[in-house]
Design an enzyme around this catalytic site. Sequence first.
Site, PDB file in Angstrom:
ATOM      1  N   HIS A  25      85.055 -12.844 -38.785  1.00 28.89           N
ATOM      2  CA  HIS A  25      84.050 -12.671 -39.261  1.00 28.89           C
ATOM      3  C   HIS A  25      83.404 -11.490 -37.723  1.00 28.89           C
ATOM      4  CE1 HIS A  25      80.007 -13.970 -40.706  1.00 28.89           C
ATOM      5  NE2 HIS A  25      80.446 -13.641 -41.319  1.00 28.89           N
ATOM      6  N   GLU A  65      87.145  -8.839 -41.235  1.00 31.93           N
ATOM      7  CA  GLU A  65      85.949  -9.157 -42.096  1.00 31.93           C
ATOM      8  C   GLU A  65      84.625  -7.925 -41.227  1.00 31.93           C
ATOM      9  OE1 GLU A  65      81.652  -9.753 -43.637  1.00 31.93           O
ATOM     10  OE2 GLU A  65      82.598 -10.146 -41.894  1.00 31.93           O
ATOM     11  N   ASP A  95      80.563  -5.573 -42.771  1.00 30.00           N
ATOM     12  CA  ASP A  95      79.972  -5.698 -44.064  1.00 30.00           C
ATOM     13  C   ASP A  95      79.510  -3.962 -44.047  1.00 30.00           C
ATOM     14  OD1 ASP A  95      78.864  -8.650 -44.205  1.00 30.00           O
ATOM     15  OD2 ASP A  95      78.100  -8.486 -42.632  1.00 30.00           O
ATOM     16  N   HIS A 128      75.369  -6.209 -41.072  1.00 37.31           N
ATOM     17  CA  HIS A 128      74.683  -6.815 -41.009  1.00 37.31           C
ATOM     18  C   HIS A 128      73.652  -6.387 -42.043  1.00 37.31           C
ATOM     19  CE1 HIS A 128      73.444 -10.579 -43.513  1.00 37.31           C
ATOM     20  NE2 HIS A 128      74.952 -10.911 -43.229  1.00 37.31           N
ATOM     21  N   GLU A 181      82.366  -5.925 -47.280  1.00 41.09           N
ATOM     22  CA  GLU A 181      80.996  -6.527 -48.173  1.00 41.09           C
ATOM     23  C   GLU A 181      80.440  -4.603 -47.831  1.00 41.09           C
ATOM     24  OE1 GLU A 181      78.199  -9.666 -48.293  1.00 41.09           O
ATOM     25  OE2 GLU A 181      79.926 -10.128 -46.753  1.00 41.09           O
TER      26      GLU A 181
END
Length: 275
Positions: free
Chosen positions: A22, A49, A51, A64, A137
Amino acid sequence: MRRAPRIRRAAPSRTRPQVVAHRGSSHDTAEHTLAAYVKALDEGAEALECDVRLTADGHLVCVHDRDLRRTASTSGLVSTMNLAELDELDFASWKNPWAEMDDEAPEVDPERGRVLTLRKLLETVADYDRHVEMAIETKHPTRYGGLVERRLVDTLGDFGWDRAGSPARVMSFSLNALTRVKRLAPGLDVVMLIEHAHLWPVLRPMVGDDWIIGPGIEELRDHPGLGRHLVKAAREVHVWTVNTADDLQVCLDLGVGAVISDRPAHMLELLGVSG
């Protein structure tokens, strides 16, 4: 020597979940920096992962928050700044503000603490010596709307990763964003993130049958019926953010497909995966 907590394995018919880092190995290293992702790869993470947000001059960067107060100590907004402006900022020091006073601290390459573009991260994954997947994301709302997904699909296309079999999947809390991705790149896997359990009955008729569902670990704990419904519907489930043995056990009991963790090395250790 500290022993890892005992983990009760999932049913024999189920494989263990994929371990996804993450924002990189972000428990110990500043999130979304190249250093955090290299550390995660060295620890054995099977997927990364991130963003993504769009800069004023059209670059996708791994950040993020919409503003930079938390991670770069400035009130600037990502969407109003050019990549060159972001590249002047330090995205790493907030994690360990006393590092400069530690004479025994190892030397840190400043390049690994600067803003990270999605392209650089994809290049790192593509060049790595083993198969690694990406969970990307897109953040909404944003002033650029659907341009974020269009830029993302174009960037993935440069790597040949915009089609079925891609190592990349796209995640979002926005139904519109994922619908847009499926229109632009029908073969890509998408993950419908769920922030609140009560939203699932509303979303269920609108998401594709093959979409992955991404609930948070707290929602699975507080609303166990959500996990049961997803399992009963034979949905693939990817859970965020799984950092403890108890969190992992919840996921194993449900037979989820992936756990997204700030501590990928710890998850792999709990699962008995050797480095």
